[in-house]
Scaffold this active site. Structure first.
Site, mmCIF file in Angstrom:
data_model
loop_
_atom_site.group_PDB
_atom_site.id
_atom_site.type_symbol
_atom_site.label_atom_id
_atom_site.label_comp_id
_atom_site.label_asym_id
_atom_site.label_seq_id
_atom_site.Cartn_x
_atom_site.Cartn_y
_atom_site.Cartn_z
ATOM 1 C CG ASP A 88 1.664 4.680 6.655
ATOM 2 O OD1 ASP A 88 0.839 5.575 6.907
ATOM 3 O OD2 ASP A 88 1.405 3.715 5.916
ATOM 4 C CD GLU B 208 -3.810 5.657 4.014
ATOM 5 O OE1 GLU B 208 -4.760 5.491 3.218
ATOM 6 O OE2 GLU B 208 -2.678 6.036 3.639
ATOM 7 C CD GLU B 209 0.412 5.863 1.752
ATOM 8 O OE1 GLU B 209 -0.171 5.258 0.825
ATOM 9 O OE2 GLU B 209 0.392 7.109 1.859
ATOM 10 C CG HIS C 184 0.942 8.384 -3.348
ATOM 11 N ND1 HIS C 184 0.661 7.031 -3.371
ATOM 12 C CD2 HIS C 184 0.391 8.836 -2.191
ATOM 13 C CE1 HIS C 184 -0.030 6.689 -2.302
ATOM 14 N NE2 HIS C 184 -0.208 7.782 -1.561
#
Length: 411
Positions: free
Chosen positions: A76, A143-144, A381
């Protein structure tokens, strides 16, 4: 075995990576990515299943008797507007959990993770003469949101597919490209989040005396929360508390009724974790009371990832194999990281070792350029995070392949 990693395969996987980077998808919406993965797996002789835990893809590569080894990659992307300037930069838009339209970017490198796992599987499939056993490849969604691993487990991952004896995972990071970094024991923090709603009493911006202003209340909460780590956590404990979201109101001359905060907590010790969570609620309630709120705040906690423990014995064995492949100067020991990862849930669910490592994606000039400006290279990020394609891709494929061979049986 690694002779099967050819320039032709590297170029093909590079194109897969660029395509995934150009077309990122948010958590739980990884449909195109899953289709791309499944199509790439088809020619490898794997058993392929899709829709596991939502959009997850599982591939089973069997090669006679022997151990079952799990390799995992996450798929993701994040709601970030890309600023890398790459020719294959994302301009994608998506809809987040709240229904808002947001930009989407692979700002954490999961596109590289997918490409490397595809490359490792193809390398292992081409080199079956060098090993015996079963490879379970897991392409994980969400996962995020720190939920994809549990979603796949709850969907019968280990009942429907072979149960692994070791779980192997990796993450690209702003280390020098071509290097591998590892830790033994706790390597990443437990992650919790809480959505807080503060209840005030709205009204006209010209008459604040008739209201209980939740914006001022929220500002006081944000500032007071910073004292929890500074004044309530022992100096030798590692805790990070971040207010990542604050929303209130829609117009500058209207005091709203409510304000919302999104708060994240990272920790390594369960007792400290409980203490910090309790302190967050205490501070929020106290500031609401001090502001004269008529109603208690509301808390919606999400328990995220547990502390990620890279099994010391299994990690030592794997790190030694990395040194044999890459050389001791390219394999480094790293301190623990306050970010979180849910890959540990797989090994935890089965009671088997997890081995997790990082590998570098920063180009040779990135550190010198950043140092000249008094900063570090863009971290995961960041809207400017983008691993250089090579040697990042080759190193990631080889690290996964070497790690898998370390735990598979000799023919």
């Amino acid at each position: 075995m690694l002779r099967h990693w050819t320039p032709e395969l590297a170029e093909r996987l590079g194109e897969v990576y660029r395509d995934l980077h150009r077309h990122p998808e948010l958590s739980l919406r990884e449909h195109r990515t899953a289709d791309r993965v499944a199509a790439a797996l088809g020619p490898l002789g794997c058993e392929v299943a899709t829709g596991i835990g939502g959009t997850g893809v599982v591939a089973v590569l069997r090669n006679g008797d022997g151990p079952v080894v799990m390799l995992r990659a996450d798929m993701d992307a994040l709601p970030v507007a890309e600023e890398t300037g790459l020719p294959y930069a994302s301009t994608a838009r998506g809809v987040d959990e709240s229904g808002a339209e947001v930009p989407v970017m692979h700002a954490c490198g999961h596109d590289m993770h997918v490409a490397c796992l595809l490359g490792a599987l193809e390398t292992l499939a081409r080199g079956r003469a060098a090993w015996s056993g079963t490879v379970l490849a897991v392409f994980q969604p969400a996962e995020e949101l720190v939920r994809g691993a549990q979603d796949m487990i709850d969907d019968g991952l280990f009942e429907r597919f072979p149960r692994p004896e070791v779980v192997l995972g990796q993450h690209v990071a702003p280390l020098p490209a071509g290097t591998v970094g590892y830790g033994e024991g706790p390597v990443m923090a437990a992650g919790d989040s809480v959505q807080v709603t503060l209840f005030g009493r709205g009204g006209h911006g010209a008459r604040p005396e008739d209201t209980v202003d939740p914006v001022v209340m929220a500002a006081a909460v944000v500032m007071r929360l910073q004292g929890i780590v500074a004044r309530e956590v022992p100096h030798h404990e590692k805790v990070v508390l971040t207010v990542g979201r604050l929303h209130a109101g829609h117009k500058d001359n209207v005091i709203p009724d409510t304000a919302e905060l999104g708060i994240g907590v990272r920790s390594f010790d369960p007792a400290v974790r409980d203490r910090v969570r309790a302190a967050v609620e205490r501070v929020v309630r106290a500031e609401a009371a001090a502001s004269g709120a008529d109603r208690e705040p509301a808390f919606a906690w999400k328990t995220g990832a547990p502390v990620l423990v890279s099994d010391p014995r299994a990690t030592a064995v794997t790190a030694e194999a990395f040194r044999g492949r890459f050389g001791a100067d390219r394999v480094v020991r790293l301190p623990s990281l306050a970010a979180s990862e849910d890959v540990g849930r797989y090994g935890e669910a089965l009671g088997v070792p997890t081995v997790f490592w990082f590998w570098g994606g920063a180009g040779p000039g990135a550190f010198a350029e950043a140092a000249a400006e008094g900063r570090l290279p863009p971290f995961n990020h960041s809207p400017r995070f983008a691993p250089v394609l090579e040697p990042t891709l080759t190193t990631g494929v080889q690290a996964l392949t070497v790690a898998a061979l370390t735990w598979l049986a000799a023919p």
